[in-house]
Design an enzyme around this catalytic site. Structure first.
Site, short mmCIF file in Angstrom:
data_model
loop_
_atom_site.label_atom_id
_atom_site.label_comp_id
_atom_site.label_asym_id
_atom_site.label_seq_id
_atom_site.Cartn_x
_atom_site.Cartn_y
_atom_site.Cartn_z
N ALA A 22 0.75 -1.14 0.03
CA ALA A 22 -0.06 -0.12 -0.14
C ALA A 22 0.92 1.46 -0.06
CB ALA A 22 -0.96 0.07 1.24
N THR A 26 0.10 5.39 -1.72
CA THR A 26 -0.36 6.59 -0.81
C THR A 26 -0.10 8.00 -1.53
OG1 THR A 26 1.70 6.32 0.39
CG2 THR A 26 -0.51 5.36 1.51
N PHE A 33 -4.98 0.27 4.01
CA PHE A 33 -5.80 -0.38 4.56
C PHE A 33 -5.66 -0.67 5.88
CE2 PHE A 33 -7.20 -0.89 0.25
CZ PHE A 33 -8.54 -1.38 0.37
N ARG A 34 -4.19 -0.99 6.34
CA ARG A 34 -4.06 -1.59 7.63
C ARG A 34 -3.58 -0.69 8.72
NH1 ARG A 34 -4.39 -6.93 6.58
NH2 ARG A 34 -3.80 -7.35 8.67
N GLN A 99 0.52 -6.22 -3.70
CA GLN A 99 -0.56 -6.63 -2.96
C GLN A 99 -1.58 -5.66 -3.39
OE1 GLN A 99 2.28 -6.09 0.79
NE2 GLN A 99 1.05 -7.71 1.53
N HIS A 117 -3.17 -10.05 -4.80
CA HIS A 117 -4.39 -9.86 -4.13
C HIS A 117 -5.72 -9.47 -4.94
CE1 HIS A 117 -2.42 -9.01 0.23
NE2 HIS A 117 -2.53 -10.36 -0.31
N CYS A 125 -19.27 -13.11 -11.78
CA CYS A 125 -20.54 -13.61 -11.29
C CYS A 125 -20.15 -14.77 -10.53
CB CYS A 125 -21.52 -13.94 -12.33
SG CYS A 125 -22.94 -14.69 -11.84
N CYS A 128 -22.58 -17.91 -11.97
CA CYS A 128 -22.48 -18.59 -13.54
C CYS A 128 -21.01 -18.43 -13.86
CB CYS A 128 -23.83 -17.94 -14.48
SG CYS A 128 -23.10 -16.29 -14.90
N CYS A 152 -27.49 -13.97 -15.60
CA CYS A 152 -28.18 -14.65 -14.54
C CYS A 152 -28.88 -13.73 -13.51
CB CYS A 152 -27.44 -15.79 -14.09
SG CYS A 152 -26.25 -15.20 -12.78
ZN LIG Z 1 -24.18 -14.80 -13.58
#
Ligand SMILES: [Zn+2]
Length: 245
Positions: A22, A26, A33-34, A99, A117, A125, A128, A152
């Site tokens: 990270a 910055t 995040f941490r 990361q 990550h 999805c 599907c 879907c």
């Molecule tokens: Zn789908």
């Protein structure tokens, strides 16, 4: 001075693989995040970035990610990203293992990027398996709070690694292979706390390579690194690229 020491290490130890966290983003205005002021200090990751949370309420998880995707779309690569791309182009960096999920290495021109990550702006999805590109996801978010699958109707999952989820196998295998091959692993902007990425320097050291660390704050590998710099990543890497390219 420190910059020339790092430039010499890179020159003398090829291939050089870079591992970024990270801290490299910055300076592009992307909060990490941490840290104590990071995103997880404000939002509980169990509620917003875990598989159970997504399965229970995918719309809530998207309310968290939507402004982040907008922020990432507006963010620009900084001097550190640009320097790493220039060093790769000149043959001094073999690959960047990151990361980060922000795509800023690619946008700066790095070609060989391994995203361990995942990346925030594509989505899949969960029902599907249909995959959606960045532009499609961003367009869907203009009209809806959570993007739905065209085939879907299920709500798509962002292609980031959630807490409790396995890392993408291909990416992590490639990262370990690169770390073993590296004569120098240059860590930039990572405190090396998140496994299994935190184990990459060990792979390099066991295979006989060396480690350099450019990070504000301590890491578990500081004492075994050939060089540890606590400085601004953009400034240092920009100067290294100027010296070598
Ligand atoms: Zn789908």
């Amino acid at each position: 001075m420190d910059v020339s020491a790092l430039a010499r290490l890179i020159q003398a130890n090829q291939p050089c693989v870079v591992l970024t966290g990270a801290g490299v983003s910055t300076e592009s205005g992307i909060p990490d995040f941490r840290s104590a002021t990071g995103i997880w200090a404000e939002f509980d990751p169990a509620e917003y970035a875990s598989l159970p949370a997504f399965r229970a309420d995918p719309a809530k998880v998207w309310r968290f990610y939507k402004p982040r995707i907008e922020l990432l779309t507006e963010a620009e690569p900084n001097a550190a990203h640009r320097a790493l791309a220039a060093l790769e182009q000149a043959g001094f960096v073999e690959a960047v293992v990151t990361q980060n999920i922000d795509l800023l290495h690619e946008r700066a021109g790095s070609r060989n990027v391994v995203e361990v990550h995942g990346a925030i702006s594509t989505a899949t999805c969960p029902a599907c398996g249909s995959s959606y590109a960045r532009g499609t996801v961003v367009a869907k978010l203009k009209h809806a709070d959570a993007p739905a699958c065209d085939s879907c109707g299920a709500i798509l999952k962002p292609d980031v690694v959630f807490f409790g989820e396995l890392l993408p196998t291909n990416a992590i295998e490639r990262a370990f292979e690169l770390a073993r091959r590296a004569r120098l692993l240059l860590v930039v902007g990572s405190s090396l706390e998140v496994h299994p990425v935190a184990a990459l320097p060990e792979e390099t050291l066991i295979a006989g390579g060396c480690v350099a660390i450019l990070n504000k704050g301590p890491t578990p590998y500081d004492r075994r690194a050939d060089l540890k710099l606590e400085e601004n990543a953009g400034k240092v890497l920009g100067a290294v690229a100027d010296a070598l390219v």
